[in-house]
Design an enzyme around this catalytic site. Structure first.
Site, PDB file in Angstrom:
ATOM      1  N   ASP A  19      -9.089  -4.733  16.399  1.00  0.00           N
ATOM      2  CA  ASP A  19      -8.723  -4.852  15.005  1.00  0.00           C
ATOM      3  C   ASP A  19     -10.034  -4.837  14.205  1.00  0.00           C
ATOM      4  OD1 ASP A  19      -7.131  -5.549  12.662  1.00  0.00           O
ATOM      5  OD2 ASP A  19      -7.997  -7.547  12.873  1.00  0.00           O
ATOM      6  N   ASP A  21     -10.626  -6.198  10.289  1.00  0.00           N
ATOM      7  CA  ASP A  21     -10.841  -7.365   9.428  1.00  0.00           C
ATOM      8  C   ASP A  21     -10.580  -8.657  10.185  1.00  0.00           C
ATOM      9  OD1 ASP A  21     -11.271  -6.167   6.612  1.00  0.00           O
ATOM     10  OD2 ASP A  21      -9.506  -5.106   7.350  1.00  0.00           O
ATOM     11  N   THR A 112      -6.701  -0.620  12.840  1.00  0.00           N
ATOM     12  CA  THR A 112      -6.682  -1.499  11.676  1.00  0.00           C
ATOM     13  C   THR A 112      -5.481  -1.243  10.783  1.00  0.00           C
ATOM     14  OG1 THR A 112      -7.916  -2.135   9.671  1.00  0.00           O
ATOM     15  CG2 THR A 112      -8.196   0.129  10.440  1.00  0.00           C
ATOM     16  N   SER A 113      -5.059  -2.275  10.079  1.00  0.00           N
ATOM     17  CA  SER A 113      -3.987  -2.138   9.097  1.00  0.00           C
ATOM     18  C   SER A 113      -4.511  -1.622   7.761  1.00  0.00           C
ATOM     19  CB  SER A 113      -3.300  -3.499   8.882  1.00  0.00           C
ATOM     20  OG  SER A 113      -2.679  -3.939  10.064  1.00  0.00           O
ATOM     21  N   LYS A 144       1.505  -3.388  12.124  1.00  0.00           N
ATOM     22  CA  LYS A 144       1.565  -4.600  12.948  1.00  0.00           C
ATOM     23  C   LYS A 144       2.521  -5.594  12.300  1.00  0.00           C
ATOM     24  CE  LYS A 144      -3.332  -3.927  14.111  1.00  0.00           C
ATOM     25  NZ  LYS A 144      -4.700  -4.450  13.946  1.00  0.00           N
ATOM     26  N   ASP A 169      -7.285 -11.210  15.588  1.00  0.00           N
ATOM     27  CA  ASP A 169      -7.565 -12.497  14.972  1.00  0.00           C
ATOM     28  C   ASP A 169      -6.355 -13.186  14.364  1.00  0.00           C
ATOM     29  OD1 ASP A 169      -7.550 -10.486  12.880  1.00  0.00           O
ATOM     30  OD2 ASP A 169      -8.353 -12.015  11.541  1.00  0.00           O
TER      31      ASP A 169
END
Length: 226
Positions: A19, A21, A112-113, A144, A169
């Protein structure tokens, strides 16, 4: 113990999936400034709202709120512009850059989103190299906690998701990694202790060492503090 939750240290993996962030870089202050301002404009309880939006695509967060008279696509684009403009305080998680530099380029990816433009902006601000393979918000139909992003990241690397180690995270990302069949390690650098899961956790990358064997397989171990 279920194999899904078995220790990751000493096991071998075909690839690492990260991921972005909260996992490779800390963008919490920027994210919460932009989203906090947006939430206030729409009359939301900012303190209650902010913990719920981390790790998810902006458009999915907005759609889930089901606010009357709101165009989720337009609102998500406006938030994206604000986040691209505000990278003050965006920094790499301790040890992340050196750790990534030790990995073969074809053995790791970012999932990543964030939209691709925002991902590039934040990675540049944090001094993290753009990977050969990156899956962003635009690449998936469902964000996600759907496993779609991690399945796609593994596929683009030419490996099975079940042979990968996912670094995450927040709960949405952990659930995505689990659902993809990957092993998971929780990075608790920006959210205190991170989500409550049986997975091992780290607070930085400084005490991690990666070994690459002759077949290109990766294994992770902790380095004892000096």
């Amino acid at each position: 113990m279920d194999a899904l939750f078995s220790p990751v240290f000493g096991k071998t993996f075909s690839a690492f999936l990260f991921d972005m962030d909260g996992t490779l870089l800390d963008s919490t202050a920027s994210t919460e400034r932009v989203w906090g301002n947006w939430a206030r404009r729409h009359g939301l309880d900012v303190d209650a709202f902010l913990p719920t939006m981390h790790g998810k695509r902006g458009i999915d967060t907005i759609r889930a709120l089901d606010l009357p008279g709101i165009d989720p696509i337009a609102e998500a684009l406006e938030i994206e512009k604000g986040e691209i403009a505000d990278v003050d305080g965006v920094v790499a998680i301790s040890g992340a850059v050196a750790f990534l530099s030790a990995l073969p380029a074809d053995r790791w990816a970012i999932v990543t989103s964030a939209p691709i433009a925002l991902a590039h902006r934040r990675l540049a601000a944090a001094g993290i190299p753009i990977p050969t393979v990156m899956v962003t918000a635009e690449d998936v139909r469902i964000g996600k906690p759907s496993p779609e992003g991690y399945l796609l990241g593994a596929s683009r690397l030419g490996v099975e998701a079940g042979q990968c180690l996912v670094f995450e995270d927040v709960e949405a990302g952990v659930r995505a990694g689990e659902s993809a069949g990957a092993s998971v390690v929780v990075v608790a650098a920006t959210h205190g202790h991170g989500p409550k899961t049986p997975h091992p956790r780290i607070t930085a990358y400084d005490d991690l060492h990666v070994r690459v064997d002759v077949a290109g397989m990766l294994s992770l171990r902790r380095v004892a503090a000096a």
